[in-house]
Design an enzyme around this catalytic site. Sequence first.
Site, PDB file in Angstrom:
ATOM      1  N   CYS A 210      33.384   9.969  -9.764  1.00 55.84           N
ATOM      2  CA  CYS A 210      34.037  10.431 -10.943  1.00 55.84           C
ATOM      3  C   CYS A 210      35.596  10.329 -10.988  1.00 55.84           C
ATOM      4  CB  CYS A 210      33.624  11.978 -11.350  1.00 55.84           C
ATOM      5  SG  CYS A 210      34.389  13.260 -10.260  1.00 55.84           S
TER       6      CYS A 210
ATOM      7  N   CYS B 247      33.373   8.546 -15.383  1.00 63.50           N
ATOM      8  CA  CYS B 247      34.574   7.836 -15.056  1.00 63.50           C
ATOM      9  C   CYS B 247      34.807   6.433 -15.797  1.00 63.50           C
ATOM     10  CB  CYS B 247      34.873   7.479 -13.553  1.00 63.50           C
ATOM     11  SG  CYS B 247      33.532   6.568 -12.815  1.00 63.50           S
TER      12      CYS B 247
ATOM     13  N   CYS C 233      36.067   3.053 -13.194  1.00 63.86           N
ATOM     14  CA  CYS C 233      35.113   2.894 -11.938  1.00 63.86           C
ATOM     15  C   CYS C 233      34.848   1.286 -11.706  1.00 63.86           C
ATOM     16  CB  CYS C 233      33.653   3.463 -11.998  1.00 63.86           C
ATOM     17  SG  CYS C 233      33.698   5.153 -12.167  1.00 63.86           S
TER      18      CYS C 233
END
Length: 133
Positions: free
Chosen positions: A7, A81, A85
């Site tokens: 996250c 995220c 990410c």
Amino acid sequence: MNVLFVCVGNAGRSPMAEAFLRRGGGDRYGLRSAGTRPAIRTGPNVVAVMNELGIDISRHEPRQLERADLEWADLVVRVGCGDMCPFIPGRRYLDWNVQDPNETNPETTRRIRDEIARRVGALLFELQGSSGT
């Protein structure tokens, strides 16, 4: 199988998910969590609602996501995220759009915790079915 939860801050969603899978899966899985922009500490409200279920994550220290984490993982679960990410080909990715529990009231934090627990439970069921256990 190695599972990585990612996250943004590694201070709420990803440590919750890691803790739930550790509780449900025991030592059958390699587990890590990390953040794209790690916080200074795990959110106190997150620690409190996890303690309500007998899960202590008070010693969790948010850490930076490294390329080595992605290379280590067989499965990367991106817990809110989004585009922040990174992606490495050859890994399985799941995207869970879950609200950040930090800076929320206890009731909302509990709802988020329970949503993550439900998703981890479904993932555990899938993993156990695919491994034949």
